[in-house]
Structure formats: structure tokens, C-alpha cells
Design a protein around this motif. Structure first.
Motif, PDB file in Angstrom:
ATOM      1  N   LEU A  59      27.356  42.946  53.774  1.00 14.16           N
ATOM      2  CA  LEU A  59      26.551  42.987  54.994  1.00 14.16           C
ATOM      3  C   LEU A  59      27.323  43.485  56.210  1.00 14.16           C
ATOM      4  CD1 LEU A  59      24.711  39.533  54.605  1.00 14.16           C
ATOM      5  CD2 LEU A  59      23.856  41.806  53.978  1.00 14.16           C
ATOM      6  N   HIS A  60      28.646  43.354  56.172  1.00 14.55           N
ATOM      7  CA  HIS A  60      29.472  43.706  57.334  1.00 14.55           C
ATOM      8  C   HIS A  60      30.614  44.612  56.881  1.00 14.55           C
ATOM      9  CE1 HIS A  60      27.435  40.490  59.606  1.00 14.55           C
ATOM     10  NE2 HIS A  60      27.605  39.734  58.543  1.00 14.55           N
ATOM     11  N   ASP A  61      30.697  45.801  57.425  1.00 11.93           N
ATOM     12  CA  ASP A  61      31.739  46.727  56.985  1.00 11.93           C
ATOM     13  C   ASP A  61      33.120  46.400  57.550  1.00 11.93           C
ATOM     14  OD1 ASP A  61      31.418  47.442  59.612  1.00 11.93           O
ATOM     15  OD2 ASP A  61      30.696  49.475  59.228  1.00 11.93           O
ATOM     16  N   ASN A  62      33.197  45.406  58.426  1.00  9.20           N
ATOM     17  CA  ASN A  62      34.509  45.021  58.967  1.00  9.20           C
ATOM     18  C   ASN A  62      35.110  43.812  58.244  1.00  9.20           C
ATOM     19  OD1 ASN A  62      32.591  43.191  60.032  1.00  9.20           O
ATOM     20  ND2 ASN A  62      33.907  42.750  61.798  1.00  9.20           N
ATOM     21  N   ILE A  63      34.432  43.300  57.219  1.00 11.72           N
ATOM     22  CA  ILE A  63      34.944  42.153  56.451  1.00 11.72           C
ATOM     23  C   ILE A  63      35.562  42.652  55.151  1.00 11.72           C
ATOM     24  CG2 ILE A  63      34.331  40.029  55.246  1.00 11.72           C
ATOM     25  CD1 ILE A  63      32.182  39.536  57.265  1.00 11.72           C
ATOM     26  N   LYS A  64      36.734  42.135  54.819  1.00  8.08           N
ATOM     27  CA  LYS A  64      37.462  42.519  53.606  1.00  8.08           C
ATOM     28  C   LYS A  64      38.032  41.263  52.961  1.00  8.08           C
ATOM     29  CE  LYS A  64      38.612  46.708  56.137  1.00  8.08           C
ATOM     30  NZ  LYS A  64      39.658  47.581  56.698  1.00  8.08           N
ATOM     31  N   ILE A  65      38.268  41.342  51.669  1.00  8.65           N
ATOM     32  CA  ILE A  65      38.807  40.169  50.977  1.00  8.65           C
ATOM     33  C   ILE A  65      39.892  40.584  49.992  1.00  8.65           C
ATOM     34  CG2 ILE A  65      36.939  40.235  49.256  1.00  8.65           C
ATOM     35  CD1 ILE A  65      37.265  37.171  49.006  1.00  8.65           C
ATOM     36  N   VAL A  66      40.949  39.788  49.969  1.00  4.70           N
ATOM     37  CA  VAL A  66      42.036  39.919  48.994  1.00  4.70           C
ATOM     38  C   VAL A  66      42.010  38.653  48.144  1.00  4.70           C
ATOM     39  CG1 VAL A  66      44.533  40.152  48.657  1.00  4.70           C
ATOM     40  CG2 VAL A  66      43.421  41.262  50.621  1.00  4.70           C
ATOM     41  N   GLU A  67      41.859  38.814  46.842  1.00  6.16           N
ATOM     42  CA  GLU A  67      41.771  37.658  45.946  1.00  6.16           C
ATOM     43  C   GLU A  67      43.057  37.521  45.142  1.00  6.16           C
ATOM     44  OE1 GLU A  67      38.212  37.552  43.520  1.00  6.16           O
ATOM     45  OE2 GLU A  67      37.258  38.993  44.870  1.00  6.16           O
ATOM     46  N   PHE A  68      43.715  36.367  45.260  1.00  8.09           N
ATOM     47  CA  PHE A  68      44.886  36.081  44.436  1.00  8.09           C
ATOM     48  C   PHE A  68      44.458  35.737  43.008  1.00  8.09           C
ATOM     49  CE2 PHE A  68      48.070  34.570  47.936  1.00  8.09           C
ATOM     50  CZ  PHE A  68      48.223  35.880  48.332  1.00  8.09           C
ATOM     51  N   SER A  69      45.385  35.918  42.065  1.00  6.11           N
ATOM     52  CA  SER A  69      45.103  35.568  40.678  1.00  6.11           C
ATOM     53  C   SER A  69      45.136  34.051  40.461  1.00  6.11           C
ATOM     54  CB  SER A  69      46.130  36.234  39.753  1.00  6.11           C
ATOM     55  OG  SER A  69      47.452  35.783  40.052  1.00  6.11           O
ATOM     56  N   ARG A  70      45.806  33.343  41.366  1.00  4.82           N
ATOM     57  CA  ARG A  70      45.868  31.882  41.336  1.00  4.82           C
ATOM     58  C   ARG A  70      46.297  31.394  42.707  1.00  4.82           C
ATOM     59  NH1 ARG A  70      51.038  30.052  41.546  1.00  4.82           N
ATOM     60  NH2 ARG A  70      52.740  31.345  40.722  1.00  4.82           N
ATOM     61  N   ASN A  71      46.505  30.111  42.837  1.00  5.81           N
ATOM     62  CA  ASN A  71      46.962  29.545  44.103  1.00  5.81           C
ATOM     63  C   ASN A  71      48.467  29.778  44.275  1.00  5.81           C
ATOM     64  OD1 ASN A  71      48.166  26.717  45.437  1.00  5.81           O
ATOM     65  ND2 ASN A  71      46.429  27.604  46.519  1.00  5.81           N
ATOM     66  N   PHE A  72      48.833  30.511  45.324  1.00  4.59           N
ATOM     67  CA  PHE A  72      50.244  30.766  45.607  1.00  4.59           C
ATOM     68  C   PHE A  72      50.718  30.066  46.879  1.00  4.59           C
ATOM     69  CE2 PHE A  72      49.308  34.264  42.741  1.00  4.59           C
ATOM     70  CZ  PHE A  72      50.466  34.370  41.988  1.00  4.59           C
ATOM     71  N   GLY A  73      49.810  29.525  47.665  1.00  6.16           N
ATOM     72  CA  GLY A  73      50.208  28.798  48.857  1.00  6.16           C
ATOM     73  C   GLY A  73      49.787  29.473  50.150  1.00  6.16           C
ATOM     74  N   ASN A 300      42.002  41.038  42.849  1.00  7.03           N
ATOM     75  CA  ASN A 300      40.966  41.995  43.252  1.00  7.03           C
ATOM     76  C   ASN A 300      40.967  42.140  44.768  1.00  7.03           C
ATOM     77  OD1 ASN A 300      38.798  43.757  42.858  1.00  7.03           O
ATOM     78  ND2 ASN A 300      37.295  42.137  43.227  1.00  7.03           N
ATOM     79  N   THR A 301      40.552  43.303  45.232  1.00  7.16           N
ATOM     80  CA  THR A 301      40.335  43.514  46.662  1.00  7.16           C
ATOM     81  C   THR A 301      38.968  44.157  46.843  1.00  7.16           C
ATOM     82  OG1 THR A 301      41.383  45.708  46.647  1.00  7.16           O
ATOM     83  CG2 THR A 301      42.793  43.821  47.144  1.00  7.16           C
ATOM     84  N   VAL A 302      38.279  43.786  47.907  1.00  4.52           N
ATOM     85  CA  VAL A 302      36.955  44.341  48.195  1.00  4.52           C
ATOM     86  C   VAL A 302      36.886  44.695  49.677  1.00  4.52           C
ATOM     87  CG1 VAL A 302      34.458  43.962  48.116  1.00  4.52           C
ATOM     88  CG2 VAL A 302      35.929  42.877  46.401  1.00  4.52           C
ATOM     89  N   GLY A 303      36.363  45.886  49.973  1.00  5.18           N
ATOM     90  CA  GLY A 303      36.155  46.303  51.354  1.00  5.18           C
ATOM     91  C   GLY A 303      37.205  47.234  51.887  1.00  5.18           C
ATOM     92  N   PHE A 304      38.272  47.498  51.090  1.00 11.02           N
ATOM     93  CA  PHE A 304      39.350  48.376  51.535  1.00 11.02           C
ATOM     94  C   PHE A 304      39.149  49.784  50.995  1.00 11.02           C
ATOM     95  CE2 PHE A 304      41.093  44.098  51.455  1.00 11.02           C
ATOM     96  CZ  PHE A 304      41.803  44.026  52.647  1.00 11.02           C
ATOM     97  N   ASP A 305      39.820  50.756  51.631  1.00 10.82           N
ATOM     98  CA  ASP A 305      39.822  52.100  51.075  1.00 10.82           C
ATOM     99  C   ASP A 305      40.842  52.162  49.938  1.00 10.82           C
ATOM    100  OD1 ASP A 305      42.366  52.298  52.243  1.00 10.82           O
ATOM    101  OD2 ASP A 305      41.576  53.290  54.035  1.00 10.82           O
ATOM    102  N   GLU A 306      40.970  53.305  49.273  1.00 10.97           N
ATOM    103  CA  GLU A 306      41.840  53.410  48.109  1.00 10.97           C
ATOM    104  C   GLU A 306      43.297  53.151  48.459  1.00 10.97           C
ATOM    105  OE1 GLU A 306      41.349  57.073  46.119  1.00 10.97           O
ATOM    106  OE2 GLU A 306      39.236  56.746  45.632  1.00 10.97           O
TER     107      GLU A 306
END
Length: 322
Positions: A59-73, A300-306
Motif C-alpha cells: 500500500l505504501h511505496d516508502n515502506i520496506k522490510i528486511v526479514e532475518f532467517s532467525r532471531n539475531f538480536g 527475504n527483503t521486500v520493497g527494495f530495488d535490485e
């Protein structure tokens, strides 16, 4: 030319309040003259946090997410988030709205005045127990006494850093980073803005006592050698204590070989184990470094360019080439 402000928000099991956080931030940034990108770093959440954020990315092109594979702190999440920013300045804040976005324009004003780092200084803290406030105050004051850096009192990770500071932060590769200490260590022109820290909008704190103790130990062992120096003092205490106790036993007539031996043995063993614990804390940090593992793994990352979506490979390359 419109400036871009990157906002890094570590997330861990914030399902109860993350939608409110996003709505509040989007309402805030829509009224600002700068362009904002909101970078959420999910630190291995087990709830619906990622699902909710991904829905907002659409819904918002200024929101991005970086997903870790597990909890790193939490500190690693901040460190990773900095690598994905593209703004002229970067703001780090928690995703529970305890750090109010209304403070950001005051930070930007200080940045425009020539400051490279502007940190939030908490003048009041809502929703925290007396014990939490007391232990936090004690940690900051103890840290100032022990550390080789002069970290400001009563400050957390809520701060603004300009691009050259962020670039320098990315050159640091500690496996257990203490971010607020690192920011102080690199120098540059720094100042503060005072603010009222709010109560969490929902959910429970993600920093229980055990994590607070670990953060404190990481901070002290990262920026102080005084605990190691204290070990030298400990080595002389059994002899001094034994001498004083021997004089006492002789003076009171209670001297026996057994009482003296047991007392000195227990006292010596206690100091030995304390010294080993201090050595172990430092050796553990050395082991983490020599293992040469990446500090985090991105699923995974979502919302970023290549270009930005491939940044997580940089972490592995840096570990291999160092």
C-alpha cells in the motif's frame, strides 16, 4: 532538492501494535517536507508481524522490510538496517512508538545546524517499573566510570545520524555490537534533544532482565578493560583477607588450623571463579570474532530495488575477506 530520511525500525513480535505504528508514522511523514523511507528489520518474529508489514508494503511505496532467517538480536537488527538505508540521514527508533516521531523534526533541525549525530535524551520515561528505571540509571553511570568513551547519560538507540556517520558505522564488524557505544566511539559532532519517552502502545517489552544484563555486559566488555584490570586486584585480596583474619583469630583466641584453612579456601575459590567469569566474558567475544561467521542472515527483503536487495551478500563477503 528534497532530502531523504531513512527510518530504521527493529521488529520482534510486534503484532499487537505494528499496524498502529505504521499508521502513525505514515500520517507523520505525509506532513513533512522531506521524503521518508521506513525500513522495518524483522528479527525472527514468531507472530504475524511480517505478514502485517508486507501488507502495508503493497500500500505504501516508502515502506520496506528486511526479514532475518532467525532471531539475531535487537542491536544486530539495527546494524543490519543501516546497511539498507539510502537516506541523507538515518533515524533509528523502536517500533513500539515509545520514541515519538514528533521528535524527529527537532533532530533534523540540529542536523541542519551542522551536527552529525543527534541523540534523544530521555527526560521522562512512562510505563516502566521503578526497578527498570533504577537499573538503567545505574548502568549508564557505571558505564561512564568504566568505559574509555564518554557515552551520554540516559540515552538509548533513538538518534539521527548523517550519511557519513552511517558509512563509518558500516565499517565496524563487532559480532555483539553495542550500537549506542559505537556511535559515541566514532566521534563526529554530536548533540542531544530532550524528549518524553512514552509507554508502549501494545504488547510487552522485548528487553526482559536477561537481555538487559547481556546488553550491559556487551557494552562494558566492548569499551572497557577495567574489569580485567580488577582481576589483578582480586589476586591480592585473599592474602590480605587471610592476614587480617589470622590477626583477628590470634587476638580473640579462636585460632585453629581448620577455621583458618576453610575460610581462606572459600574466599580464594570465590575470587578465582569471579576472575574466570570476567576472563570468560572477554574470551567469548574473541571467539565470536575468530569464528568469522556472518553477524546475521537475511531470509527475504521486500520493497527494495535490485541493488539494495543484494546488500545482505555484503555481510558474507566482508567476513571472508577480512
Amino acid at each position: 532538492m528534497t532530502e531523504t530520511i531513512s527510518v530504521v525500525l527493529p521488529v520482534f513480535n510486534e503484532e499487537a501494535g505494528i499496524k498502529t505504528t505504521i499508521d502513525t508514522l505514515e500520517k507523520f511523514v505525509s506532513k513533512q517536507p522531506e521524503h521518508y523511507e521506513l525500513i522495518f528489520v524483522d528479527d525472527g518474529s514468531k507472530d504475524r508481524s511480517v505478514e502485517i508489514i508486507n501488507a502495508e508494503v503493497k500500500l505504501h511505496d516508502n515502506i520496506k522490510i528486511v526479514e532475518f532467517s532467525r532471531n539475531f538480536g535487537h542491536q544486530i537488527a539495527i546494524t543490519a538496517g543501516l546497511q539498507y538505508t539510502s537516506g541523507d540521514a538515518v533515524v533509528v527508533m523502536d517500533a513500539d512508538l515509545q520514541d515519538p516521531p514528533e521528535v524527529i523534526p527537532r533532530m533534523i533541525e540540529k542536523w541542519h545546524q551542522g551536527y552529525d549525530i543527534v541523540y534523544g535524551k530521555r527526560e521522562k520515561r512512562d510505563g516502566e517499573t521503578i526497578f527498570k528505571k533504577f537499573t538503567a540509571a545505574m548502568f549508564y553511570r557505571t558505564f561512564q566510570k568504566l568505559a574509555t568513551i564518554n557515552m551520554p547519560l540516559d540515552t538509548g538507540d533513538f538518534r539521527l545520524m548523517n550519511r557519513k556517520v552511517v558509512n563509518q558505522m558500516q565499517r565496524l564488524h563487532e559480532h555483539d555490537p553495542f550500537v549506542r557505544g559505537q556511535v559515541t566511539w566514532i566521534g563526529f559532532k554530536q548533540t542531544s534533544v530532550e524528549y518524553h519517552r512514552h509507554e508502549r502502545i501494545a504488547g510487552e517489552t522485548k528487553y526482559p532482565l536477561s537481555k538487559m544484563i547481556k546488553l550491559s555486559l556487551d557494552g562494558i566488555t566492548s569499551f572497557s578493560m577495567k574489569p580485567l584490570q580488577l582481576v589483578n586486584l582480586f589476586s591480592g585480596l585473599p592474602l590480605l583477607g587471610g592476614l587480617i583474619y589470622l590477626i583477628y583469630l590470634i587476638a580473640t583466641g579462636g585460632f585453629t588450623a581448620m577455621t583458618t584453612g576453610i575460610t581462606l579456601l572459600l574466599f580464594s575459590l570465590g575470587l578465582i571463579f569471579l576472575s574466570l567469569g570476567i576472563f570468560g566474558s572477554y574470551l567469548g567475544r574473541v571467539l565470536d570474532q575468530v569464528n568469522n561467521r556472518p553477524r546475521f542472515i537475511v531470509r527475504n527483503t521486500v520493497g527494495f530495488d535490485e541493488r539494495a536487495s543484494s546488500i545482505h551478500h555484503l555481510e558474507t563477503r566482508q567476513q571472508v575477506t577480512r
